[in-house]
Design a protein around this motif. Structure first.
Motif, PDB file in Angstrom:
ATOM      1  N   MET A   1      10.268  23.173  84.700  1.00  0.00           N
ATOM      2  CA  MET A   1      10.331  22.232  83.584  1.00  0.00           C
ATOM      3  C   MET A   1      11.774  21.778  83.397  1.00  0.00           C
TER       4      MET A   1
ATOM      5  N   SER B   1       2.589  13.072  79.811  1.00  0.00           N
ATOM      6  CA  SER B   1       3.722  13.465  78.973  1.00  0.00           C
ATOM      7  C   SER B   1       4.768  14.285  79.727  1.00  0.00           C
ATOM      8  N   VAL B   2       4.395  14.853  80.870  1.00  0.00           N
ATOM      9  CA  VAL B   2       5.334  15.692  81.614  1.00  0.00           C
ATOM     10  C   VAL B   2       5.652  15.137  82.997  1.00  0.00           C
TER      11      VAL B   2
ATOM     12  N   TYR C   1       2.654  28.469  76.676  1.00  0.00           N
ATOM     13  CA  TYR C   1       2.188  27.958  77.955  1.00  0.00           C
ATOM     14  C   TYR C   1       1.288  28.998  78.627  1.00  0.00           C
TER      15      TYR C   1
ATOM     16  N   ARG D   1      -0.851  24.132  77.675  1.00  0.00           N
ATOM     17  CA  ARG D   1       0.021  24.556  76.587  1.00  0.00           C
ATOM     18  C   ARG D   1      -0.663  24.312  75.251  1.00  0.00           C
TER      19      ARG D   1
ATOM     20  N   TRP E   1      -1.765  24.761  84.559  1.00  0.00           N
ATOM     21  CA  TRP E   1      -0.935  25.137  83.417  1.00  0.00           C
ATOM     22  C   TRP E   1      -1.397  24.317  82.212  1.00  0.00           C
TER      23      TRP E   1
ATOM     24  N   ASP F   1       7.983  19.726  73.687  1.00  0.00           N
ATOM     25  CA  ASP F   1       7.429  20.608  74.723  1.00  0.00           C
ATOM     26  C   ASP F   1       7.243  22.038  74.197  1.00  0.00           C
TER      27      ASP F   1
ATOM     28  N   GLU G   1      -3.705  21.834  75.579  1.00  0.00           N
ATOM     29  CA  GLU G   1      -3.686  20.608  76.363  1.00  0.00           C
ATOM     30  C   GLU G   1      -3.242  20.865  77.798  1.00  0.00           C
TER      31      GLU G   1
ATOM     32  N   TYR H   1      -0.632  15.852  86.984  1.00  0.00           N
ATOM     33  CA  TYR H   1       0.185  16.102  85.802  1.00  0.00           C
ATOM     34  C   TYR H   1      -0.305  15.298  84.613  1.00  0.00           C
TER      35      TYR H   1
ATOM     36  N   VAL I   1      -1.374  20.452  81.295  1.00  0.00           N
ATOM     37  CA  VAL I   1      -0.008  20.136  81.696  1.00  0.00           C
ATOM     38  C   VAL I   1       0.037  19.754  83.181  1.00  0.00           C
TER      39      VAL I   1
END
Length: 122
Positions: free
Chosen positions: A83, A63-64, A94, A38, A36, A90, A46, A60, A48
């Motif tokens: 999420m 940031s997430v 996506y 985004r 994934w 965010d 970037e 991951y 995810v």
């Protein structure tokens, strides 16, 4: 060829949750990795999250981490991105991606979905 179709995006308040889905079809036997990414307006795409198509260890973005979870249902040929604790930062389109290697680099993925918009209001 592999076709990827994302769904599940939408508008949510900060602190809320969404689950994105990515349905894969076609030559799915050729896939090793699912990712994934985004892209926010004016920013580069970037990384995810990513995982092997057959399951296993996940990766991951910092940031997430702790808020997002990638998972898959091979019977449905579908990968999910859960999420939680969403933040305004965010907000982005996506994208689901498929390729031959687990990577944080968008260029390493061969197949891409059309994207789904996630908007987090403050």
């Amino acid at each position: 060829q592999v076709q990827l179709v994302e769904s599940g995006g939408g508008l949510v308040q900060a602190g809320g949750s969404l689950r994105l889905s990515c349905a894969a079809s076609g030559r799915t036997f050729s896939i090793y990795a699912m990712g994934w990414f985004r892209q926010a307006p004016g920013k580069e795409r970037e990384f995810v999250a990513a995982m092997p198509w057959s399951g296993g260890s996940t990766r991951y973005a910092d940031s997430v981490k702790g808020r997002f979870t990638i998972s898959r249902d091979n019977a449905k040929n579908t990968v999910y991105l859960r999420m939680n604790s969403l933040k305004p930062e965010d907000t982005a389109v996506y994208y689901c991606a498929a390729g031959l290697t687990i990577s944080v680099v968008a260029g390493d993925y061969r197949y891409w979905g059309q994207g789904t918009q996630v908007t987090v209001s403050s």
